[in-house]
Design a protein around this motif. Structure first.
Motif: not given
Length: 388
Positions: A314-319
Motif C-alpha cells: 500500500f502506498f499513496t500518490g499526490i495528483l
C-alpha cells in the motif's frame, strides 16, 4: 524532490469478447459475469500480439523524441514472459529504437511487479534526477477455455514514464510492503495457463490489503478521510469492491459514498478489457483519472498493489497540477470504442492459435493486424518482430 508518474499510456488489442455471449455459450446466467464478478467485455489477443508488441504499442502512444533521448532504463513487469533468460525489455527497446546505452530488465512477482518496477525507478531517479525510467506492465491473462477462470482473462499493456517533477502523480512515502509464501495462484514453467484457488486468493488479497492499510495508518497518522480515492489491483472489478467494503462496511457517510463513487470510476476500463495482471492497478489509476469528476490537484490517492504468491503493498500518490492534460482521455476512449467484437467461436480459435511453448517454426498471417508493432512468428526458436 518529487518523483513519480510523468506520463501514462495504455494499449489493448482491437478485439473483444462480449461476456454476455460467453455466458450464453457456457450455459451460465450472464449476471454471474456482469454482476457477480463485475465484467462486461474481455480483450481478445490475436497470435500476432504478445507482451512485447503490446508493450511497445503502449509506450509509442506517450513517447516523444525528447523522451526517448532521456530514458536511461526500461523495465518490463510481466508474468507472461516469453523467455526464461532474455528480458522482454530488450525486444521492446529495439522496437522503440531507443539508444543502445540503456539499461533493460524484466521483473516478476505475479501481478505486483509493476509496483516493484515503480519503486526501483524511484531509487534510480533519486540518484540521477535528469534521467527517466520507462516502465511497461504487459500481460496476457490465460486460464483456459471452459475453466472457472475463463471470465477473468484479458490482456494489454500500461506504459509509464517515471521522472523527477512528474506531471501526473508524485509518489509519496512511506509505502508498506507485505509478503508471505502463499499458493493461491501460480503457473509452472511447463504451463501457458495459470492455476488458481480463486476463493483462497480473494481472502488472501483482502487480508493483505487490511494489513498494509492498517500499518500505513499507524506509520503516517493518516486515515481514509485523507484519501480522495482508493484504487486497487483488479483481476476482476468486484475484487476492488470486496476490498473497499472490508474497511467501509455499511457506512454511508458522505466520504464513504465518495470512496465508492471513485472506485466505480477506477473500475470502468477494467470492466471493458478484463485482467491486465501487472498493469491492472495502473489501468485502474488511468480509469480513475479519465472517468472521475471529483479529483483536483493536490488530492491524495491510495493505491493497493497485489500479486499472488503473495506480495502486497500500500502506498499513496499526490495528483499534480497538469494531471488532466497528461492522461489523454480522448486517446483512451478512442482505443476502447474502435475495437471490434468477435464471436465465441472466433475467440476460441484465436485462443488456440497462440505460439505457446514449442520449438516449431511459425509464420503468422499479419493481414488482419494493422498495429504498428506485431509478432511475425517464430523461426529457429527465435521470435520475430516487425514494425509495420
Amino acid at each position: 524532490m518529487k518523483i513519480g508518474i510523468d506520463k501514462i499510456g495504455f494499449y489493448t488489442t482491437p478485439l473483444y469478447l462480449d461476456l454476455t455471449e460467453l455466458a450464453q455459450a457456457r450455459g451460465v446466467d450472464p449476471n454471474k459475469y456482469l454482476i457477480g464478478i463485475g465484467q462486461e467485455k474481455q480483450a481478445v489477443i490475436p497470435p500476432t500480439q504478445d507482451i512485447v508488441t503490446m508493450g511497445a504499442n503502449a509506450a509509442d502512444r506517450i513517447l516523444t523524441d525528447e523522451d526517448r533521448k532521456q530514458i536511461s532504463t526500461i523495465i518490463v513487469a510481466t508474468e507472461s514472459g516469453i523467455d526464461n533468460s532474455k528480458a522482454a525489455a530488450i525486444y521492446v527497446k529495439e522496437l522503440l529504437q531507443l539508444d543502445p546505452f540503456v539499461r533493460a530488465v524484466e521483473v516478476k512477482e505475479a501481478c505486483y511487479s509493476g509496483t516493484a518496477a515503480l519503486q526501483f525507478a524511484r531509487g534510480l531517479i533519486s540518484l540521477n534526477p535528469d534521467e527517466k525510467v520507462l516502465i511497461i506492465a504487459a500481460d496476457i491473462a490465460r486460464y483456459g477455455l471452459e475453466t472457472s477462470g475463463e471470465v477473468t482473462q484479458g490482456g494489454g499493456a500500461i506504459a509509464m514514464m517515471i521522472s523527477a517533477e512528474p506531471r501526473v502523480l508524485a509518489i509519496d512515502g512511506p509505502s508498506v510492503p507485505y509478503s508471505e509464501d502463499v499458493m493461491d495462484f501460480w503457473r509452472p514453467l511447463y504451463a501457458s495457463e495459470a492455476l488458481v484457488d480463486g476463493k483462497y486468493s480473494t481472502s488472501v488479497y483482502i487480508d493483505f490489503f487490511q494489513k498494509t492499510w492498517e500499518r500505513y495508518q499507524t506509520l503516517t497518522d493518516q486515515t481514509l478521510s485523507d484519501m480522495a480515492a482508493m484504487i486497487f489491483h483488479l483481476p476482476f472489478t468486484k475484487m476492488g469492491k470486496k476490498a473497499l467494503d472490508a474497511i467501509l462496511g455499511d457506512q454511508n457517510d458522505p466520504h464513504s459514498v465518495l470512496m465508492r463513487t471513485q472506485l466505480a470510476a477506477s473500475q470502468a476500463l477494467s470492466r471493458q478489457v478484463g485482467n491486465l495482471y501487472t498493469g491492472s492497478l495502473y489501468l485502474a489509476l488511468l480509469s480513475l483519472l479519465t472517468r472521475s469528476h471529483n479529483l483536483q490537484s493536490g488530492d491524495r490517492i491510495g493505491l493497493f498493489s497485489y500479486g499472488s504468491g503473495a506480495q502486497g503493498e500500500f502506498f499513496t500518490g499526490i495528483l499534480q497540477a497538469d494531471f488532466k492534460e497528461m492522461v489523454r482521455q480522448a486517446d483512451v476512449e478512442k482505443l476502447i470504442m474502435a475495437r471490434k467484437q468477435v464471436s465465441v467461436p472466433e475467440y476460441e480459435r484465436l485462443f488456440r492459435a497462440q505460439i505457446g511453448y514449442n520449438s516449431k517454426n511459425v509464420f503468422l498471417d499479419l493481414s488482419q493486424d494493422h498495429e504498428k508493432y506485431v509478432l511475425q512468428g517464430q523461426q529457429d526458436q527465435k521470435r520475430v518482430y516487425l514494425i509495420q
